[in-house]
Design a protein around this motif. Structure first.
Motif, PDB file in Angstrom:
ATOM      1  N   UNK A  77       0.986  -1.300  -0.117  1.00  6.76           N
ATOM      2  CA  UNK A  77      -0.074   0.119  -0.093  1.00  6.76           C
ATOM      3  C   UNK A  77       1.011   1.266   0.009  1.00  6.76           C
ATOM      4  N   UNK A  78       0.439   2.373  -0.849  1.00  7.68           N
ATOM      5  CA  UNK A  78       1.300   3.433  -0.828  1.00  7.68           C
ATOM      6  C   UNK A  78       1.120   4.335   0.124  1.00  7.68           C
ATOM      7  N   UNK A  79       2.416   4.963   0.983  1.00  6.84           N
ATOM      8  CA  UNK A  79       2.421   6.091   1.509  1.00  6.84           C
ATOM      9  C   UNK A  79       2.157   7.476   0.873  1.00  6.84           C
ATOM     10  N   UNK A  80       2.525   7.385  -0.399  1.00  8.38           N
ATOM     11  CA  UNK A  80       2.528   8.695  -1.025  1.00  8.38           C
ATOM     12  C   UNK A  80       2.036   8.228  -2.740  1.00  8.38           C
ATOM     13  N   UNK A  81       1.309   8.873  -3.325  1.00 11.09           N
ATOM     14  CA  UNK A  81       0.857   8.697  -4.560  1.00 11.09           C
ATOM     15  C   UNK A  81       1.068   9.902  -5.385  1.00 11.09           C
ATOM     16  N   UNK A  82       1.753  10.402  -6.417  1.00 13.04           N
ATOM     17  CA  UNK A  82       1.723  11.391  -7.278  1.00 13.04           C
ATOM     18  C   UNK A  82       1.219  11.251  -8.601  1.00 13.04           C
ATOM     19  N   UNK A  83       0.315  12.227  -9.180  1.00 15.53           N
ATOM     20  CA  UNK A  83      -0.351  12.026 -10.428  1.00 15.53           C
ATOM     21  C   UNK A  83       0.260  13.313 -11.086  1.00 15.53           C
ATOM     22  N   UNK A  84       0.700  13.144 -12.426  1.00 17.37           N
ATOM     23  CA  UNK A  84       1.186  14.308 -12.909  1.00 17.37           C
ATOM     24  C   UNK A  84      -0.143  14.890 -13.911  1.00 17.37           C
ATOM     25  N   UNK A  85      -0.700  14.168 -14.401  1.00 18.24           N
ATOM     26  CA  UNK A  85      -2.035  14.868 -15.197  1.00 18.24           C
ATOM     27  C   UNK A  85      -2.988  13.657 -15.386  1.00 18.24           C
ATOM     28  N   UNK A  86      -4.139  14.137 -16.218  1.00 16.80           N
ATOM     29  CA  UNK A  86      -5.430  13.093 -16.060  1.00 16.80           C
ATOM     30  C   UNK A  86      -5.575  12.357 -17.412  1.00 16.80           C
ATOM     31  N   UNK A  87      -4.517  12.020 -18.112  1.00 13.85           N
ATOM     32  CA  UNK A  87      -4.497  11.387 -19.301  1.00 13.85           C
ATOM     33  C   UNK A  87      -4.621   9.895 -18.598  1.00 13.85           C
ATOM     34  N   UNK A  88      -5.329   8.789 -19.568  1.00 15.11           N
ATOM     35  CA  UNK A  88      -5.623   7.371 -18.951  1.00 15.11           C
ATOM     36  C   UNK A  88      -4.283   6.713 -18.668  1.00 15.11           C
ATOM     37  N   UNK A  89      -3.143   6.978 -19.246  1.00 17.57           N
ATOM     38  CA  UNK A  89      -1.902   6.270 -19.193  1.00 17.57           C
ATOM     39  C   UNK A  89      -1.123   6.833 -17.974  1.00 17.57           C
ATOM     40  N   UNK A  90      -1.751   7.709 -17.376  1.00 17.96           N
ATOM     41  CA  UNK A  90      -1.321   8.278 -16.003  1.00 17.96           C
ATOM     42  C   UNK A  90      -2.091   8.352 -14.858  1.00 17.96           C
ATOM     43  N   UNK A  91      -3.177   8.463 -15.096  1.00 19.07           N
ATOM     44  CA  UNK A  91      -4.308   8.337 -14.107  1.00 19.07           C
ATOM     45  C   UNK A  91      -5.380   7.019 -14.263  1.00 19.07           C
ATOM     46  N   UNK A  92      -5.205   6.139 -13.323  1.00 20.69           N
ATOM     47  CA  UNK A  92      -6.159   5.115 -13.154  1.00 20.69           C
ATOM     48  C   UNK A  92      -6.897   4.949 -11.821  1.00 20.69           C
ATOM     49  N   UNK A  93      -7.747   4.931 -11.752  1.00 20.13           N
ATOM     50  CA  UNK A  93      -8.595   4.957 -10.354  1.00 20.13           C
ATOM     51  C   UNK A  93      -8.581   3.661  -9.710  1.00 20.13           C
ATOM     52  N   UNK A  94      -8.587   2.648 -10.743  1.00 11.16           N
ATOM     53  CA  UNK A  94      -8.415   1.339 -10.231  1.00 11.16           C
ATOM     54  C   UNK A  94      -7.210   1.011  -9.503  1.00 11.16           C
ATOM     55  N   UNK A  95      -6.219   1.467  -9.992  1.00 17.73           N
ATOM     56  CA  UNK A  95      -4.664   1.418  -9.433  1.00 17.73           C
ATOM     57  C   UNK A  95      -4.450   2.250  -8.341  1.00 17.73           C
ATOM     58  N   UNK A  96      -5.195   3.266  -8.171  1.00 11.89           N
ATOM     59  CA  UNK A  96      -5.122   4.281  -7.001  1.00 11.89           C
ATOM     60  C   UNK A  96      -5.949   3.767  -5.671  1.00 11.89           C
ATOM     61  N   UNK A  97      -7.048   3.073  -6.000  1.00 17.31           N
ATOM     62  CA  UNK A  97      -7.949   2.333  -5.020  1.00 17.31           C
ATOM     63  C   UNK A  97      -7.340   1.189  -4.462  1.00 17.31           C
ATOM     64  N   UNK A  98      -6.524   0.359  -5.382  1.00 27.55           N
ATOM     65  CA  UNK A  98      -5.700  -0.769  -4.969  1.00 27.55           C
ATOM     66  C   UNK A  98      -4.556  -0.519  -4.191  1.00 27.55           C
ATOM     67  N   UNK A  99      -4.024   0.796  -4.110  1.00 25.70           N
ATOM     68  CA  UNK A  99      -2.964   1.063  -3.334  1.00 25.70           C
ATOM     69  C   UNK A  99      -3.152   1.999  -1.951  1.00 25.70           C
ATOM     70  N   UNK A 100      -4.410   2.402  -2.009  1.00 27.65           N
ATOM     71  CA  UNK A 100      -4.895   3.294  -0.924  1.00 27.65           C
ATOM     72  C   UNK A 100      -5.149   2.733   0.259  1.00 27.65           C
ATOM     73  N   UNK A 101      -4.693   3.201   1.510  1.00 25.12           N
ATOM     74  CA  UNK A 101      -4.787   2.963   2.648  1.00 25.12           C
ATOM     75  C   UNK A 101      -5.093   4.159   3.633  1.00 25.12           C
ATOM     76  N   UNK A 102      -5.676   3.977   4.854  1.00 28.77           N
ATOM     77  CA  UNK A 102      -5.898   5.274   5.741  1.00 28.77           C
ATOM     78  C   UNK A 102      -4.402   5.665   5.912  1.00 28.77           C
ATOM     79  N   UNK A 103      -4.084   7.073   5.676  1.00 25.94           N
ATOM     80  CA  UNK A 103      -3.214   7.725   5.703  1.00 25.94           C
ATOM     81  C   UNK A 103      -2.306   8.077   4.489  1.00 25.94           C
ATOM     82  N   UNK A 104      -2.771   7.547   3.408  1.00 20.81           N
ATOM     83  CA  UNK A 104      -2.040   7.655   2.079  1.00 20.81           C
ATOM     84  C   UNK A 104      -2.099   9.143   1.692  1.00 20.81           C
TER      85      UNK A 104
END
Length: 248
Positions: A77-104
């Motif tokens: 699980x990620x402590x920090x996630x960085x997203x540069x922009x909203x194109x689909x090869x950079x922003x993926x909600x499924x991946x973010x949700x998979x890496x998410x934890x309280x405190x991310x």
């Protein structure tokens, strides 16, 4: 009995093939900060980078659906996630949700933040954030300059990031060309520069950008079908350590 054994052997073979397919081998590079802390960079694919800093898990532009498929539920699980922009090869909600934890902590440019379900810290070009005394994040410009390509990444919308980890400065360019603002980047230890037209840089542009920034180590990334070895050829004799990894 013979048929049963054949069936069992076939089943075992198929299971082993599936396990092999799922167990992707990622290329890793390890660096040491000024006080001896370890920074491990893992090449996931395209623009997706995993950074482990002193036990903290940092994910940059994690994307699961782009080939080769990546199952982020199997990642720490990620402590920090960085997203540069909203194109689909950079922003993926499924991946973010998979890496998410309280405190991310999730950091994104304004347009990306509008598309993310989880709470984001929004920063734009020129803004910075301190996460304790040893993690500093600067959002820097990322945009197109070539006529006919300006619509892909308009000036002022998307982010690159300079991530400073205990003094080790890592420039993650996002989708950009060799913009004038590169001259403002100082003391870069590691740089990730995108190389694929029409969306980012040509090898010539990337080599020019690298000579401006002059990092100690350069990872060309986001390169798709580009003959990426050309970047290394153009930078021969520059003193920059060009490392080609699996960032197609």
């Amino acid at each position: 009995m013979k048929k049963i054994n054949q069936w069992a052997n076939t089943l075992i073979f198929l299971m082993l093939m599936m396990m092999t397919a799922c167990a992707q081998k990622y290329q890793k590079d390890t660096f040491t900060t000024k006080s001896g802390k370890k920074v491990v960079l893992t090449a996931i694919k395209h623009a997706s980078i995993e950074i482990n800093y002193n036990g903290k898990e940092i994910e940059v532009d994690p994307v699961s659906g782009l080939e080769p498929l990546t199952d982020y539920s199997k990642f720490p699980k990620a402590d920090l996630i960085l997203i540069t922009h909203d194109h689909t090869d950079h922003l993926d909600q499924k991946a973010i949700s998979s890496l998410w934890k309280p405190g991310t902590i999730l950091i994104a440019n304004p347009t990306s933040a509008k598309r993310i379900m989880e709470k984001s810290i929004v920063i734009g070009n020129g803004e910075h954030l301190n996460l304790g005394s040893d993690i500093l994040i600067d959002a820097v410009p990322a945009y197109n300059t070539t006529l006919g390509h300006l619509q892909f990444h308009p000036k002022g919308r998307d982010n690159g990031y300079v991530l400073t980890l205990d003094g080790l400065r890592v420039y993650i360019a996002g989708d950009t060309e060799d913009i004038p603002e590169l001259k403002k980047l100082k003391n870069i230890d590691i740089a990730f520069l995108p190389v694929n037209q029409p969306f980012t840089m040509t090898p010539v542009q990337a080599a020019k950008a690298a000579r401006i920034i002059h990092p100690k180590v350069l990872f060309p990334y986001h390169y798709s079908e580009t003959k990426i070895e050309r970047v290394a050829q153009l930078l021969k004799g520059s003193g920059i350590d060009v490392r080609i990894r699996n960032y197609q």
